[in-house]
Scaffold this motif. Structure first.
Motif, PDB file in Angstrom:
ATOM      1  N   ALA A  16       0.832  -1.209   0.000  1.00  0.00           N
ATOM      2  CA  ALA A  16       0.000   0.000   0.000  1.00  0.00           C
ATOM      3  C   ALA A  16       0.868   1.261   0.000  1.00  0.00           C
ATOM      4  N   SER A  17       2.016   1.188   0.657  1.00  0.00           N
ATOM      5  CA  SER A  17       2.880   2.368   0.798  1.00  0.00           C
ATOM      6  C   SER A  17       4.339   1.927   0.838  1.00  0.00           C
ATOM      7  N   SER A  18       5.221   2.914   0.691  1.00  0.00           N
ATOM      8  CA  SER A  18       6.652   2.628   0.839  1.00  0.00           C
ATOM      9  C   SER A  18       7.264   3.602   1.828  1.00  0.00           C
ATOM     10  N   THR A  19       8.479   3.284   2.230  1.00  0.00           N
ATOM     11  CA  THR A  19       9.188   4.197   3.133  1.00  0.00           C
ATOM     12  C   THR A  19      10.693   4.015   2.950  1.00  0.00           C
ATOM     13  N   ILE A  20      11.463   5.020   3.354  1.00  0.00           N
ATOM     14  CA  ILE A  20      12.926   4.873   3.368  1.00  0.00           C
ATOM     15  C   ILE A  20      13.279   4.098   4.624  1.00  0.00           C
ATOM     16  N   LEU A  21      13.990   2.971   4.449  1.00  0.00           N
ATOM     17  CA  LEU A  21      14.310   2.096   5.579  1.00  0.00           C
ATOM     18  C   LEU A  21      15.653   2.450   6.219  1.00  0.00           C
ATOM     19  N   ALA A  22      16.592   2.922   5.398  1.00  0.00           N
ATOM     20  CA  ALA A  22      17.923   3.285   5.920  1.00  0.00           C
ATOM     21  C   ALA A  22      18.659   4.117   4.874  1.00  0.00           C
ATOM     22  N   THR A  23      19.611   4.895   5.347  1.00  0.00           N
ATOM     23  CA  THR A  23      20.427   5.714   4.433  1.00  0.00           C
ATOM     24  C   THR A  23      21.919   5.483   4.709  1.00  0.00           C
ATOM     25  N   GLY A  24      22.733   5.866   3.761  1.00  0.00           N
ATOM     26  CA  GLY A  24      24.195   5.797   3.920  1.00  0.00           C
ATOM     27  C   GLY A  24      24.829   6.855   3.038  1.00  0.00           C
ATOM     28  N   HIS A  25      26.048   7.251   3.357  1.00  0.00           N
ATOM     29  CA  HIS A  25      26.685   8.259   2.502  1.00  0.00           C
ATOM     30  C   HIS A  25      28.209   8.125   2.509  1.00  0.00           C
ATOM     31  N   VAL A  26      28.808   8.754   1.504  1.00  0.00           N
ATOM     32  CA  VAL A  26      30.263   8.845   1.364  1.00  0.00           C
ATOM     33  C   VAL A  26      30.556  10.244   0.850  1.00  0.00           C
ATOM     34  N   ARG A  27      31.641  10.854   1.356  1.00  0.00           N
ATOM     35  CA  ARG A  27      32.037  12.168   0.819  1.00  0.00           C
ATOM     36  C   ARG A  27      33.414  12.064   0.190  1.00  0.00           C
ATOM     37  N   GLY A  28      33.657  12.827  -0.844  1.00  0.00           N
ATOM     38  CA  GLY A  28      35.003  12.896  -1.396  1.00  0.00           C
ATOM     39  C   GLY A  28      35.978  13.186  -0.265  1.00  0.00           C
ATOM     40  N   SER A  29      37.162  12.554  -0.280  1.00  0.00           N
ATOM     41  CA  SER A  29      37.994  12.629   0.930  1.00  0.00           C
ATOM     42  C   SER A  29      38.825  13.904   1.042  1.00  0.00           C
ATOM     43  N   ARG A  30      38.971  14.661  -0.067  1.00  0.00           N
ATOM     44  CA  ARG A  30      39.822  15.857   0.012  1.00  0.00           C
ATOM     45  C   ARG A  30      38.994  17.083   0.414  1.00  0.00           C
TER      46      ARG A  30
END
Ligand code: UT7
Length: 337
Positions: A16-30
């Motif tokens: 019936a619906s959806s949701t965001i279950l989890a997030t993750g990220h990476v940033r450029g290291s410089r």
């Protein structure tokens, strides 16, 4: 076979619906400070900070590619749920930084994550790419075409900066943000308000490769933007669309816990907050300060970093809205995982 004897094909329905279950990220290291930026362009650290809110940005190293950053962000989001890549039905990469016309970046990332039979495709909706892709993920889950979708916004914009253009060069940055989207008994992804102001299609452009080929001194196509025109459009159209997204979710601005617009410019964020009449109780995302503008990656990176910093909490109601080259826009109210 006549139409009366031909069997009718059956259709399927998903959750019936959806949701965001989890997030993750990476940033450029410089880390590239405004000070360092001003060794490359004719500007001052103060001008950049006052006009945009940016104090530093992240540039990826040669080894940190859109593929490696996207896969790592996806892996981090999946790990939070104890999931592996083979438990994902679709991988969507929102990006303007994948320079190979085919296969898609999502196909490479699906391979790297072990999502060997998942549907995989890219979405090019510039800085609205994450919100466009989240809209698709929600639709795929509700139609029954997928159960779990990995949405990744990823950019390596530092390669496409035009250092001869001091009006834009200081903005752009590199990183990836991922969201695992899955079925839910309550609505976690509200109705999308999306579209394109195609009369402004030339306002932000990245050169095509034939232009690069005729200028061998360039390694990559460069970004060109009429920043002032984007700014003015954002004040009118993006504000109206953000209001519409709140209304379509059936809530009022005071019901929001957090506002996470595309991290393009803190002054645009300030003006949106004013125009939307958001009360002081709403936490406003300022991730741009030490991150710069990562186009399709800016919203998922911001969500994950705000969670890490304890600025937002699971269950919070957030308005997200992306806008950029096209000129495209997309926004919706979501529940923070
Ligand atoms: O992510 C995709 C969507 N993109 C956006 O949303 C970007 C939206 N636009 C913006 O964020 C802003 O327009 C910029 C940050 C790109 C530029 O800020 P602005 O306040 O619109 O500056 P401007 O381009 O109108 O330039 C104002 C003045 C000019 O001088 P004059 O003509 O008034 O004498 C520029 O020459 O600032 C000058 N200027 C600079 N001065 C010092 C432009 N760039 C610089 C600089 N350092 N880097």
């Amino acid at each position: 076979m006549t139409s009366s004897t031909r069997p009718a094909i059956s259709q399927e329905q998903g959750a019936a619906s959806s949701t965001i279950l989890a997030t993750g990220h990476v940033r450029g290291s410089r880390v590239v400070s405004n000070q360092e930026m001003c060794t490359m362009i004719d500007s001052t650290p103060e001008w950049i900070e006052q006009r945009t809110g940016i104090t530093s940005r992240r540039w990826a190293t040669a080894e940190e590619t859109p593929r490696s950053m996207a896969a790592e962000a996806g892996r981090r989001a999946l790990t939070k749920l104890d999931l592996t890549g083979d438990q994902v039905d679709a991988v969507i990469c929102a990006t303007v930084s994948h320079h190979r016309p085919s296969p898609s970046l999502a196909a490479y990332v699906a391979h790297d994550l072990g999502a060997f039979s998942a549907a995989a495709f890219d979405v090019n909706a510039a800085c609205a790419g994450f919100c466009y892709s989240l809209t698709l993920a929600d639709s795929l889950i509700r139609s029954g075409a997928a159960t779990r979708v990995l949405v990744i916004g990823v950019e390596k914009l530092s390669e496409m900066i035009n250092l001869a253009d001091r009006g834009t060069a200081f903005l752009f940055s590199d990183g990836a943000g991922a969201a695992v989207v899955g079925p839910s008994s309550t609505v976690g992804v509200g109705p999308a308000v999306w579209g394109t102001a195609s009369d402004k299609v030339e306002t932000i452009e990245i050169e095509d490769w034939t232009e690069v080929a005729s200028h061998p001194e360039l390694n990559h196509p460069l970004i060109a933007m009429d920043g002032r025109a984007v700014y003015k459009w954002a004040m009118t159209t993006v504000t109206a669309k953000a209001s519409e997204a709140i209304a379509r979710a059936g809530i009022s601005p005071a019901d929001l816990d957090v506002f996470i617009p595309h991290q393009a410019n803190d002054r645009i964020t300030d003006a949106l907050v004013r125009h939307l009449k958001l009360p002081d109780s709403v936490t406003v995302c300022r991730d741009i300060a030490d991150m710069g503008n990562t186009s399709a990656a800016s919203i998922p990176i911001a969500i994950d970093r705000m969670l890490d910093r304890g600025e937002i909490h699971s269950g919070d109601l957030a308005l997200i809205i992306g806008f950029g080259a096209g000129l495209v826009f997309a926004g919706q109210v979501i529940v923070i995982p």
